[in-house]
Write a protein that holds these residues in place. Sequence first.
Motif, PDB file in Angstrom:
ATOM      1  N   GLU A 262      27.783 103.925 -57.843  1.00 51.84           N
ATOM      2  CA  GLU A 262      26.721 103.347 -57.020  1.00 51.84           C
ATOM      3  C   GLU A 262      26.758 102.110 -57.030  1.00 51.84           C
ATOM      4  N   ILE A 263      27.583 101.478 -57.916  1.00 53.52           N
ATOM      5  CA  ILE A 263      27.585  99.999 -57.772  1.00 53.52           C
ATOM      6  C   ILE A 263      28.959  99.614 -58.376  1.00 53.52           C
ATOM      7  N   ILE A 264      29.319  98.330 -57.712  1.00 51.99           N
ATOM      8  CA  ILE A 264      30.772  97.806 -58.278  1.00 51.99           C
ATOM      9  C   ILE A 264      30.503  96.417 -58.539  1.00 51.99           C
ATOM     10  N   TRP A 265      31.058  96.222 -59.945  1.00 50.35           N
ATOM     11  CA  TRP A 265      31.055  94.673 -60.408  1.00 50.35           C
ATOM     12  C   TRP A 265      32.559  94.387 -60.384  1.00 50.35           C
ATOM     13  N   ALA A 266      32.763  93.238 -60.048  1.00 51.61           N
ATOM     14  CA  ALA A 266      34.157  92.410 -60.079  1.00 51.61           C
ATOM     15  C   ALA A 266      34.239  91.138 -60.458  1.00 51.61           C
ATOM     16  N   SER A 267      35.542  90.905 -61.239  1.00 50.82           N
ATOM     17  CA  SER A 267      35.849  89.373 -61.372  1.00 50.82           C
ATOM     18  C   SER A 267      35.970  88.527 -60.262  1.00 50.82           C
ATOM     19  N   THR A 268      35.612  87.504 -60.430  1.00 48.52           N
ATOM     20  CA  THR A 268      35.616  86.345 -59.039  1.00 48.52           C
ATOM     21  C   THR A 268      37.320  85.964 -58.711  1.00 48.52           C
ATOM     22  N   LEU A 269      38.379  86.440 -59.837  1.00 49.28           N
ATOM     23  CA  LEU A 269      39.631  85.850 -59.211  1.00 49.28           C
ATOM     24  C   LEU A 269      40.312  86.721 -57.925  1.00 49.28           C
ATOM     25  N   LYS A 270      40.576  86.170 -57.284  1.00 52.60           N
ATOM     26  CA  LYS A 270      41.331  86.790 -55.960  1.00 52.60           C
ATOM     27  C   LYS A 270      41.774  87.989 -56.106  1.00 52.60           C
ATOM     28  N   ARG A 271      42.623  88.176 -57.045  1.00 50.02           N
ATOM     29  CA  ARG A 271      43.343  89.597 -57.144  1.00 50.02           C
ATOM     30  C   ARG A 271      42.598  90.517 -57.538  1.00 50.02           C
ATOM     31  N   ALA A 272      41.451  90.475 -58.244  1.00 48.29           N
ATOM     32  CA  ALA A 272      40.385  91.549 -58.643  1.00 48.29           C
ATOM     33  C   ALA A 272      39.500  91.665 -57.496  1.00 48.29           C
ATOM     34  N   ARG A 273      38.981  90.572 -57.104  1.00 47.21           N
ATOM     35  CA  ARG A 273      37.824  90.592 -55.925  1.00 47.21           C
ATOM     36  C   ARG A 273      38.483  91.187 -54.787  1.00 47.21           C
ATOM     37  N   GLU A 274      39.691  91.026 -54.455  1.00 46.59           N
ATOM     38  CA  GLU A 274      40.289  91.781 -53.191  1.00 46.59           C
ATOM     39  C   GLU A 274      40.393  93.349 -53.200  1.00 46.59           C
ATOM     40  N   THR A 275      40.761  93.511 -54.522  1.00 47.51           N
ATOM     41  CA  THR A 275      41.101  95.097 -54.994  1.00 47.51           C
ATOM     42  C   THR A 275      39.537  95.612 -54.893  1.00 47.51           C
ATOM     43  N   ALA A 276      38.343  94.958 -55.379  1.00 46.22           N
ATOM     44  CA  ALA A 276      37.153  95.298 -55.108  1.00 46.22           C
ATOM     45  C   ALA A 276      36.516  95.489 -53.829  1.00 46.22           C
ATOM     46  N   GLU A 277      37.065  94.511 -53.036  1.00 49.84           N
ATOM     47  CA  GLU A 277      36.600  94.496 -51.398  1.00 49.84           C
ATOM     48  C   GLU A 277      37.407  95.765 -50.927  1.00 49.84           C
ATOM     49  N   ILE A 278      38.355  96.241 -51.248  1.00 49.26           N
ATOM     50  CA  ILE A 278      39.044  97.298 -50.704  1.00 49.26           C
ATOM     51  C   ILE A 278      38.294  98.805 -51.167  1.00 49.26           C
TER      52      ILE A 278
END
Length: 205
Positions: A43-59
Amino acid sequence: RHGESEGDILQVHEGRADLLLTDHGRRQAKEMAKVVREKYMPEIIWASTLKRARETAEILSRETGISVIEDDGLREFNNGVLAGLPYAEAKLRYPEPEGGRKPHEPIEEGESELEFRFRAQTIFSKILAESTGRKRIAIVSHGGMISNLLRAFLNLPVLSDTYFPTGDTGIHLLKLNGSQKAVMFMNDCGHLEKVDSEHPVIQGS
């Protein structure tokens, strides 16, 4: 955890080095996202701001339609001067003190193990507090941070030497019911069978 990153290919200390996912890492993330949508819809996604994690979260966000909250607190261990350095070079330029660093001693321009654990404890508390009412929370982060989040979840001692390995896009499912806690499974990477079969490992001579 995020997918394969450029740091995995370059064989460098990653930590705070802000490297991108590889194409293979993006495929891993897409397969992970399908599984999460089908079995563990958040219902919600939290993510690190580093590119590799952020892009994974965006996917994951594109697959599920769920928005992402980014937070610096979920970043990987701040490894200071080691960030982005090849392993061999780092060993020569910044050798570990004899007997290793004490838990309270930060690496140059970075943080100590104690500071890292406290940061994980803090962001875990924040996520729970600010996600009230949500039945399922997805957290996209890094191996070291995930290990510390698990220590926090299990109330392990601050100086616990228990380590929880996490492979590329490994999934951990934790259940919290009031004061009752359960680890349903850890480091599930079954979704990678297909993508890894299309990405054979090249053996060195």
